[in-house]
Structures are given as C-alpha cells and as structure tokens.
Design an enzyme around this catalytic site. Structure first.
Site, PDB file in Angstrom:
ATOM      1  N   HIS A  87       0.824  -1.218   0.000  1.00  0.00           N
ATOM      2  CA  HIS A  87       0.000   0.000   0.000  1.00  0.00           C
ATOM      3  C   HIS A  87       0.854   1.262   0.000  1.00  0.00           C
ATOM      4  O   HIS A  87       0.368   2.328  -0.347  1.00  0.00           O
ATOM      5  CB  HIS A  87      -1.070  -0.023   1.103  1.00  0.00           C
ATOM      6  CG  HIS A  87      -0.622   0.252   2.504  1.00  0.00           C
ATOM      7  ND1 HIS A  87      -0.301  -0.753   3.403  1.00  0.00           N
ATOM      8  CD2 HIS A  87      -0.472   1.408   3.185  1.00  0.00           C
ATOM      9  CE1 HIS A  87       0.021  -0.210   4.558  1.00  0.00           C
ATOM     10  NE2 HIS A  87      -0.067   1.096   4.457  1.00  0.00           N
ATOM     11  N   ASP A 223       1.226  -7.732   2.194  1.00  0.00           N
ATOM     12  CA  ASP A 223       1.293  -6.289   1.943  1.00  0.00           C
ATOM     13  C   ASP A 223       2.744  -5.797   1.836  1.00  0.00           C
ATOM     14  O   ASP A 223       3.256  -5.129   2.726  1.00  0.00           O
ATOM     15  CB  ASP A 223       0.545  -5.542   3.059  1.00  0.00           C
ATOM     16  CG  ASP A 223       0.253  -4.094   2.711  1.00  0.00           C
ATOM     17  OD1 ASP A 223       0.873  -3.566   1.771  1.00  0.00           O
ATOM     18  OD2 ASP A 223      -0.593  -3.472   3.390  1.00  0.00           O
ATOM     19  N   SER A 649       3.839   2.364   8.290  1.00  0.00           N
ATOM     20  CA  SER A 649       3.593   1.360   7.259  1.00  0.00           C
ATOM     21  C   SER A 649       4.880   1.070   6.506  1.00  0.00           C
ATOM     22  O   SER A 649       5.552   1.988   6.042  1.00  0.00           O
ATOM     23  CB  SER A 649       2.541   1.859   6.278  1.00  0.00           C
ATOM     24  OG  SER A 649       1.279   1.800   6.871  1.00  0.00           O
TER      25      SER A 649
HETATM   26  N1  ARG Z   1      -4.735   0.359   7.324  1.00  0.00           N
HETATM   27  C1  ARG Z   1      -3.408   0.338   6.756  1.00  0.00           C
HETATM   28  C2  ARG Z   1      -2.634   1.558   7.155  1.00  0.00           C
HETATM   29  O1  ARG Z   1      -3.160   2.637   7.277  1.00  0.00           O
HETATM   30  C3  ARG Z   1      -3.444   0.283   5.281  1.00  0.00           C
HETATM   31  C4  ARG Z   1      -3.844  -1.018   4.770  1.00  0.00           C
HETATM   32  C5  ARG Z   1      -3.950  -1.006   3.279  1.00  0.00           C
HETATM   33  N2  ARG Z   1      -4.790  -2.123   2.875  1.00  0.00           N
HETATM   34  C6  ARG Z   1      -6.049  -1.970   2.454  1.00  0.00           C
HETATM   35  N3  ARG Z   1      -6.773  -3.018   2.267  1.00  0.00           N
HETATM   36  N4  ARG Z   1      -6.548  -0.787   2.224  1.00  0.00           N
HETATM   37  O2  ARG Z   1      -1.431   1.508   7.287  1.00  0.00           O
END
Ligand code: ARG
Length: 723
Positions: A87, A223, A649
């Site tokens: 992401h 991811d 992230s």
């Molecule tokens: N919630 C995660 C973050 O803010 C991002 C995950 C991305 N994956 C998704 N399915 N949107 O770091």
C-alpha cells in the site's frame, strides 16, 4: 490524514502499573540508551544501544528509510534493495500501470536492473543524526511571548540550526517540536531522489482482503513491495539519472528465516506520522460527536461515486485506484476510532488522568498557570465546536474533494507568475509538466460528479455564513442552480483540460484568468481556508498554550512515568513482544495466520477475496521451500504489541539479534482508539511474516535473484511451535 484539532494525551500507567507487557511508546533512537535499553535487553534484545543508533559507526538506523515522507522502508541488501508495503508502493505501481500492462492486478517484477522503473518525485531519506536543541530554543522563548511569537521565534532558530548543520554537505534537515512545544530536536538526512520500483505482488496478494479486512485481525495479506535506492558514484543523493548506481548502504538488515513464537522480542523502527496521546476528554468528545462523523459522511459519498465509475471502466479503475484506497483507508479509520473511543471508555480514562493533573496543579500556588490549562482547552474546544464541521467540509469536500480546485489554485499561481517571468520558456515547461502529472490521473466525468455531490452536501449541511463566498453567488445570481456552476467549471475553465491550458498558452490572456470559474471556485475555497485560519488565531493561542502547559505539567505530576513523545513523522523505535489477544469475552485470537486462512477466505465472486491460480497450485503442492515453518506450514501474518501508527507502514519488525522478521502494515480494530490512548491489553501491530514475502518473491514470482542479494540467516534448531 491529520486531525485539525491539535491533539493530545494518555497515560496507561494510572490504570495498569508499569509492567513488562506494557509497550506504549515511540521512542527517540538517541534516547534509547538512557531510557529503554535495560528493559529491552531484559526482554530479549541481544544488541547494545550503539548497535541500534550510532552516529559514528554503522548501526540499524542506517538501514531505515523515510519513504516519500508518508511511509517507512528498510534496506535489505548491500545493493540498496528496499522493502516496504504494497500500500506504500501502490501509487507508484499505479503510475506504471495501463489497461494492457496492469501491474496493480497482475504484479510487477523487474528481472534485470534495466527493468526497474523510476518514480519522479519519490524520495528515500536516511537519518544521518539527530540532536536535542531544546536548550538553544528555550533560551530565546520568553514568558511574555504569545504562542504565535514563540512558534515564529522557534522556526527562525530552527532554520538557522538547519543551515549550519547542512552547509557544504549533501544533507538536508529540519527541526521539530516535541511534547507540544516543550522540547525541540534537530534531524539531518541524506535524501535520495532516484528510487526505482523493483517488484510488487498482484493486489490479490498485496491487498488481499481489501477494505473488508483493512484494520482487522485475523489477516492474510502479503502487503509488501520492493524498490531500489540509486545514488551517484560516490554514494551521494543525486537527481534521477541513468548514470546513477545502486546505493551501497552503511548497513542492511539481515533476513531471518526462523519465524516468530509467542513472547519473542520485537522492535519496529520507522517514521510514525501523528498521534494525539495528550488529547483531553473534551477533545475526545469533539472527535466523537463532530470531527469523525463528518469525515465519514463526506468520504462515504466520495467513495460511492468513485467506485461506480471504477467498476464501469478499467482505465478509470487504474487512474483512481490510489486516491480511492487512501480515501477508504481513513474512512474506515474514523469509523473505527469513534467506535473504540466509546467501547474502550477513553474519555473516562482521560478524566482520571486530568483529575491527577489538577490535584498536582492545585497543590501549589506557584502552579497557577498549569491549573488553568484545562480551562483554556475547554474554552478553545467550545469555541471551535461551532465550526468543526465546516472546517472538515472545507478539507474533505473542498480542498481534497474533487481534484480540480486544488489544481486550479496551484496552476493559477503558476500562470499568474508568467506575467513577470524572467525565464518564460522554463516556467512554461514546468507548467506543462505539472499539468501532465495532474491529467494523468484526472477523470473529468468522475470529478464533475464529485464536485456536484460534495458541494451540494456542503451547501446543505453547513450554515451559510460559514460557506465559501462562491456558494452565495450560486444562491443569488444562479437561482440556486449548483449544476450551472459545476458545468461552467468543467466545460469552460482553463483548468478543466490539457487542451484548454494549451490554447491559453498560445496568447496568454492574463485577464481571462480572473473570470475563470475554475479559478474563482478555487480562490473562494482557499480564501475561506485563510479566513478560518485568521479567525482562529485566538482559539489557536488557547489551544497551543493549553496543551503546552498541560503536557509539561502532566509529566511533572507523574514523575514515575517515562512519557514518550507523540508521533510527528520523525524516526522512532518501539519495542514489544509477539502475542495473541482476547478481543472479547470467550474469543481468543492467535498470534499468527497461515496460508490455510487465505484459502478459507477465498471468494471468487468478491474481488477482495480472489486467490490467484498460481498461489493455489503452490498451496496444493505444499511447495513452500525453505519458507515453511517447523510444522511445514506457511505463516502469512503475525501480531505483536509494538506501538505504531500511520507512517510506520512498511517498517521493519526486527528480532533480538537485529534480523528482519516481518514488515509492519496495520493496526487492529479493537484498538482503533490507540492513536489517542494506547490499549495495553488489546493493541497490536499487524505484520507480514518475512517468510511469506520471500515465498512470494521466490516461489510465486520466480524472482530468486532478489533473494540471492539478501543476507539470509537461519538457526539450526528451533523449538516446535505449540499447535
Ligand atoms: N490500514 C493500513 C494503514 O493505514 C493500510 C492497509 C492497506 N490495505 C487496504 N486493504 N486498504 O497503514
């Protein structure tokens, strides 16, 4: 996304006394030696503080990258290979995707260096050093200064410290304030500007579970994506160039094949963006009742319009993929935060802390300033309650709603500047480049629909005297017909298409710019923004003074607790242990998931849960190679109680020996209030097990040349995991 309320606080210690299982804290690497190292070593760290952070010798910090200022990456080979989240690489992957070569859907792997893809504008910054400059700044901040005067004085000092620290070097730097303007630190970086895409799994691996599983455990997502940092021949930052060579880093993380077990030591290095751990009970009320639901209501609308268009057309799907994903990410975030602030009774916890604070402040007459801090904050919140919604509308429906207004504002300034330009041809080129970038993502039909829908909501839900002036014109001279305004903007503005810009460039009629409806809408939004800023000066003064005093006083009121500063996009280290949790009565969540769960979730009729054929083949053959655990299973994700937030992230999860065991990518639903109050029992960091990442690279994608670059470590014997 940044909350506009300057936020604040938490103290888990009041409720649960300090224990080895409490892992709140995003610590500054230079302070680890003083504050944390003993406890870390007692819990499984086999390294010294210098091996984590050192400015004279290579240390782990030299392998940690601030990626574009919004994510974290880690260097995992001596040739500048960098790992981060899927992401985090998503927008780069999108930018190289077309309907014919759809890397979002199918994945991308550079099989040679020549196939690696450049990404204009994407940077990789590595910290050179940091320094506590609190005393230097504080010496110049006088009692009688307003908060605004303090801020501008601090900025002036910070700028000169940065100049001194970076003069005649390849470095850049910045100063940041900590603990609500009670401490100041200087940071110096090497920022690399040639960062190339190396590999990404298909979204059916990298985004498996989609928005349904986002912010949730149990999770089954690969991811990750990979980049390579390029530098000039001397290893210094350089603009993108075919002459550049892969960076030889001072340090790269070895990669462990040993996996994790419950209780294993974990540390996460990275660049967490923002937390509000000192937020007061009144601030929480405002978040729950006003700020969060407004963000959610606007984004819901935005997502529905985008989704409909994306489902209908593949080119639109690709163009808007990244905008959609980030909009959805924080749409769900704010739903979860509201729910969990309530469930976890965060307001009551804060009230307990505030009572402790007031006891301390009222115990001594010399603390009268401190005693007034919470009142100042209450006043500030009650003054802002009235326009929180309109500010959210301005941000979410205006400046980041449809994309035309912000482009019009920025481009409008560039066009205006042409009138007195001394380098006309160069400036025209940058204008065309900027337009080119904008229009590569711009979808006129969707943008028009967004403008109409979001501006309608704005006109309807916000008091007229808080709306941009352009809406008064709609009511007064357009008979309330918003569609007339929207059509004028999207049909006739110089900002509505590349062709319109090119034709303007032919005769550069500067006068026409002031009547341009796209430009007028943009200006109206931005003026409203500046108006709000000016109008808020008094409120900001109260807010900043209140939080500065409250934060300082709270630390004095609780001298037994070692407070960690809120996240502010600077390099931090957090440590913890791998561990399961109980999300509710009678429910237990294990600390790992495996590929079995990927298969259990498979749903060919739901794009979020499609499993690629090749993954099924490998699964059916149990062909996991050296990436299987001691039971022959393939572990996908694991959880630990490290304290992280957005910006972390892509961060490395590192074991007690300094080897990489995973890549952090999310938090869990039950602790969505965690940016405001860390939940000792519930809060978890969700990471991709590095063995799943390696399995996808090697077995799934056949990119084993990348594995060959890494430094793999495997212990001979490992206890068996209890099943
Ligand atoms: N919630 C995660 C973050 O803010 C991002 C995950 C991305 N994956 C998704 N399915 N949107 O770091």
């Amino acid at each position: 996304m940044k909350r506009f309320v300057v936020g604040i606080v938490t103290i888990s210690l009041i409720l649960s006394s300090a224990s080895a299982s409490a892992h709140e804290g995003m610590w500054l690497p230079m302070l680890i030696k003083r504050l944390n190292i003993t406890e870390m070593q007692a819990n499984g760290l086999n390294l010294t503080a210098e091996e984590l952070y050192d400015i004279n010798n290579a240390s782990i910090k030299d392998a940690i990258v601030s990626l574009g200022g919004f994510c974290t990456g880690e260097i995992i080979s001596d040739q500048g290979l960098m790992l981060t989240n899927h992401h985090c690489g998503y927008d780069a992957i999108r930018s190289h995707s077309t309907v014919e070569n759809d890397y979002l859907t199918d994945g991308f792997w550079a099989m040679t260096r020549e196939e690696e893809r450049t990404n204009p504008g994407l940077t990789a910054a590595i910290l050179v050093r940091m320094e506590d400059v609190t005393d230097i700044v504080m010496a110049e901040l006088k009692e009688d200064m307003t908060e605004a005067q303090r801020a501008s004085k601090a900025k002036e000092i910070g700028d000169s410290l940065v100049t001194i620290a970076t003069e005649n070097t390849s470095y850049n730097g910045y100063m940041r304030s900590f603990f609500h303007n009670n401490e100041y630190y200087l940071f110096v970086f090497n920022t690399y500007k040639d960062v190339r895409l190396v590999g990404a799994p298909p979204s059916s691996v990298g985004k498996y579970g989609g928005d349904t599983d986002n912010w949730m455990w149990p999770r089954h997502t690969g991811d990750f994506s990979m980049f390579r940092i390029y530098a000039d021949a001397e290893g210094n930052p350089s603009d993108m160039s075919p002459e550049n060579v892969p960076l030889t880093p001072k340090h790269h993380l070895p990669v462990s094949l040993n996996g994790v077990q419950e209780g294993d030591f974990t540390m996460v290095f990275g660049f967490p963006g923002s937390t509000d751990r000192f937020l007061t009970s009144t601030g929480i009320e405002q978040a729950i009742n006003l700020f969060n639901p407004t963000v959610v209501e606007i984004r819901e609308q935005k997502l529905a319009i985008m989704k409909q268009a994306m489902d209908a057309d593949d080119a639109v799907r690709i163009a808007l993929a990244s905008n959609y994903a980030s909009t959805a990410n924080y749409w769900k975030y704010f739903i979860g935060q509201t729910e969990q602030l309530k469930k976890n009774r965060v307001k009551a916890k804060k009230e307990t802390i505030e009572a402790t604070y007031l006891n301390w402040a009222n115990a001594d007459e010399g603390r009268s300033d401190y005693a007034g801090a919470l009142d100042l904050l209450d006043e500030a919140y009650s003054l802002t309650d009235e326009n929180v919604k309109s500010q959210v509308y301005l941000q979410e429906a205006g400046i980041r709603g449809a994309s035309l207004p912000l482009y019009a504002y920025r481009l409008g300034r560039m066009l205006g500047a042409l009138e007195s330009s001394e380098e006309l041809e160069d400036d025209k080129l940058s204008i065309l480049q900027y337009a080119e970038d904008h229009f590569s993502e711009f979808q006129p039909d969707v943008d028009r629909k967004l403008a109409y829908a979001l501006w309608s909501m704005w006109m309807e839900n916000i008091p007229e005297n808080q709306q941009p002036a352009i809406f008064a014109e709609v009511r007064d001279s357009m008979q309330g017909d918003l569609a007339a305004l929207v059509n004028e903007v999207y049909d006739n503005s110089v900002y509505s298409s590349k062709a319109a810009l090119e034709s303007w460039m032919e005769n550069m009629d500067f006068e026409s710019l002031s009547d341009d409806m796209g430009g007028r809408v943009a200006t109206s939004f931005i003026m409203t923004y500046f108006g709000v800023q000016r109008g808020n000066a008094e409120v900001r003064e109260k807010m900043e003074k209140g939080y500065r005093l409250f934060t300082d006083g709270l630390r004095k009121a609780m001298p037994e607790k070692v407070f960690a500063p809120d996240a502010n996009s600077t390099l931090r280290l957090t440590w913890g242990v791998v561990g399961s949790y109980d999300p509710q009565d009678a429910v237990h969540y294990d600390y790992i998931t495996s590929i079995d769960g990927v298969m259990q979730k498979e749903d060919a009729s739901n794009s979020e849960f499609v499993v690629p054929e090749r993954l099924k083949t490998l699964y059916n053959a149990k062909d996991y190679g050296q990436y299987a655990d001691e039971n022959g299973d393939l572990i996908v994700n694991f959880i630990s109680n490290n304290d992280i937030t957005g910006g972390n992230s892509g961060s490395p999860v590192i074991n007690g020996d300094g080897a990489l065991i995973g890549t952090a990518f999310d938090g869990n639903w039950e602790a969505m209030s965690g940016d405001i109050f860390f939940e000792d029992k519930l809060q978890r960091t969700i990471s991709v097990d590095i063995r799943y990442t390696l399995f996808i690279i090697d077995k799934y994608a056949g990119a084993s040349h990348l594995i060959d670059e890494m430094t793999l470590v495997k212990k001979k014997k490992r206890r068996k995991r209890r099943k």
